[in-house]
Design an enzyme around this catalytic site. Structure first.
Site, PDB file in Angstrom:
ATOM      1  N   CYS A 250      -1.361  22.764 -13.838  1.00  0.00           N
ATOM      2  CA  CYS A 250      -0.187  23.601 -13.579  1.00  0.00           C
ATOM      3  C   CYS A 250       0.890  23.183 -14.571  1.00  0.00           C
ATOM      4  O   CYS A 250       1.381  22.037 -14.506  1.00  0.00           O
ATOM      5  CB  CYS A 250       0.287  23.426 -12.143  1.00  0.00           C
ATOM      6  N   GLY A 251       1.230  24.085 -15.480  1.00  0.00           N
ATOM      7  CA  GLY A 251       2.183  23.746 -16.540  1.00  0.00           C
ATOM      8  C   GLY A 251       3.589  23.550 -16.013  1.00  0.00           C
ATOM      9  O   GLY A 251       4.242  22.549 -16.310  1.00  0.00           O
ATOM     10  N   HIS A 252       4.060  24.518 -15.210  1.00  0.00           N
ATOM     11  CA  HIS A 252       5.430  24.354 -14.691  1.00  0.00           C
ATOM     12  C   HIS A 252       5.482  23.141 -13.788  1.00  0.00           C
ATOM     13  O   HIS A 252       6.478  22.412 -13.751  1.00  0.00           O
ATOM     14  CB  HIS A 252       5.894  25.627 -13.952  1.00  0.00           C
TER      15      HIS A 252
ATOM     16  N   ASP B 186       4.529  34.151 -10.357  1.00  0.00           N
ATOM     17  CA  ASP B 186       5.145  32.962 -10.951  1.00  0.00           C
ATOM     18  C   ASP B 186       6.541  33.307 -11.446  1.00  0.00           C
ATOM     19  O   ASP B 186       6.703  34.237 -12.235  1.00  0.00           O
ATOM     20  CB  ASP B 186       4.264  32.469 -12.109  1.00  0.00           C
TER      21      ASP B 186
ATOM     22  N   CYS C 234       4.733  30.463 -16.608  1.00  0.00           N
ATOM     23  CA  CYS C 234       3.394  29.953 -16.293  1.00  0.00           C
ATOM     24  C   CYS C 234       2.820  29.154 -17.479  1.00  0.00           C
ATOM     25  O   CYS C 234       2.392  29.742 -18.478  1.00  0.00           O
ATOM     26  CB  CYS C 234       2.439  31.076 -15.908  1.00  0.00           C
TER      27      CYS C 234
HETATM   28  O1  PYC Z   1       2.768  26.931 -14.731  1.00  0.00           O
HETATM   29  O2  PYC Z   1       0.606  26.747 -15.001  1.00  0.00           O
HETATM   30  C1  PYC Z   1       1.586  27.088 -14.351  1.00  0.00           C
HETATM   31  C2  PYC Z   1       1.380  27.704 -13.038  1.00  0.00           C
HETATM   32  C3  PYC Z   1       0.192  28.036 -12.452  1.00  0.00           C
HETATM   33  C4  PYC Z   1       0.493  28.600 -11.221  1.00  0.00           C
HETATM   34  C5  PYC Z   1       1.858  28.614 -11.085  1.00  0.00           C
HETATM   35  N1  PYC Z   1       2.378  28.062 -12.215  1.00  0.00           N
END
Ligand code: PYC
Length: 311
Positions: free
Chosen positions: A88-90, A233, A237
């Site tokens: 999950c990046g965020h 999101d 994301c």
């Molecule tokens: O930022 O990768 C992300 C992510 C995945 C689901 C919600 N945010």
């Protein structure tokens, strides 16, 4: 009464709730192995932390743990209202700001283990966090699917730490006031992919749908990302932007080292760039997060909704 210490943050509007104390003991081994124990034996804990009445469909949880390798700063498993995420990046950006808040990291590079590989986070003095994500790639290009009410929709299937179906050009504009509409559209696309048996590599479920339109605030593009549990999101994301970079790289539309500015539906922005690593790319996603709560969840087994409202 079980007490669970959590620290909340948001990254570009998308919340992350990091469990720093009181979580289940998942034993040792790789983070992927620990995820299997989490799923099999402690799924109620996942739901208690992120589902209503303590959380919401938008909340992403992060169980912080000791890493397997001593060279890493932390291990983490990200989860949401319906299950578990690969990466999950965020959430990784939020986690780094939480570790800084706790005094466990300062500016510099930190390795973080996830179930799908180790990522490297760079915390800058100005507060920005850059995540060198897991290797990402486009698996299939221009895959058509018949979507109820829309006819044929074409998109790419790509991996950015989760599986994405990426659709360009379906939305003329992506505006926050139309989020309900785009949620319905992307849910239909997801059902159509399931119906037609379209998957990621090795039959993996595609559980994120990503639409793109022109940027509205100076970015190269704006996206709308449907998450596995039906929420969208609020951030651009991180894994979705990684999947997008993989497609741009495969099409020769973005060169290694060039910056891509990805806006979210709420107008927040990540900057992305990549380098080739063999057939795959190594995306680097940069964004900002803010810690906004530090407290204790109380899990009282006499409460009928102690383990959250599960779907
Ligand atoms: O930022 O990768 C992300 C992510 C995945 C689901 C919600 N945010």
């Amino acid at each position: 009464m079980r007490r669970v210490r959590v620290i909340d943050s948001h990254t570009g509007g998308e919340p992350t709730r990091v469990v720093v104390e009181g979580g289940p003991d998942l034993g040792g081994g790789s983070i992927a192995e620990r995820l299997e124990r989490f799923r099999a034996k402690h799924d109620g804990f996942r739901s208690a932390v992120v589902n209503e009445p303590r959380g919401s469909d938008v909340m992403v949880g992060a169980l912080l743990m000791e890493p397997e390798e001593t060279s890493a700063r932390a291990g983490v498993i990200f989860f949401n209202n319906v299950g578990y995420l690969g990466m999950c990046g965020h959430g990784a950006i939020g986690l780094v700001k939480v570790l800084e808040y706790l005094g466990r990291v300062s500016t510099g590079q930190h390795r973080i283990e996830t179930p799908v590989g180790t990522v490297t986070a760079q915390l800058a003095a100005a507060g920005e966090v850059s995540i060198a994500n897991v290797p990402s790639y486009r698996y299939r290009r221009g895959v058509s699917v018949e979507v109820d009410g829309f006819g044929q929709v074409k998109g790419d299937v790509a991996w950015g730490g989760n599986w994405f179906y990426l659709v360009e050009g379906l939305a003329g504009r992506l505006r926050l006031e139309d989020a309900g509409h785009w949620t319905e559209v992307t849910q239909r696309i997801r059902r159509a992919l399931e119906r037609e048996g379209i998957t990621g590599e090795d039959g993996a479920e595609i559980d994120h749908i990503e639409l793109f339109a022109a940027g509205e605030a100076g970015g190269d593009s704006r996206n709308f990302v449907l998450c596995p549990g039906g929420a969208y999101d609020r951030s651009p994301c991180g894994t979705g932007t990684s999947a997008k970079l993989a497609c741009l790289a495969a099409d020769g539309k973005l060169l290694p080292g060039e910056t891509w500015r990805q806006e979210s539906i709420v107008g927040s922005e990540f900057q992305g760039s990549y380098e080739w690593e063999g057939e795959r790319i190594r995306p680097v996603i940069t964004g900002r997060a803010w810690v906004n709560a530090d407290g204790w969840l109380l899990l009282d087994e006499t409460d009928p909704f102690c383990w959250g409202i599960r779907r």
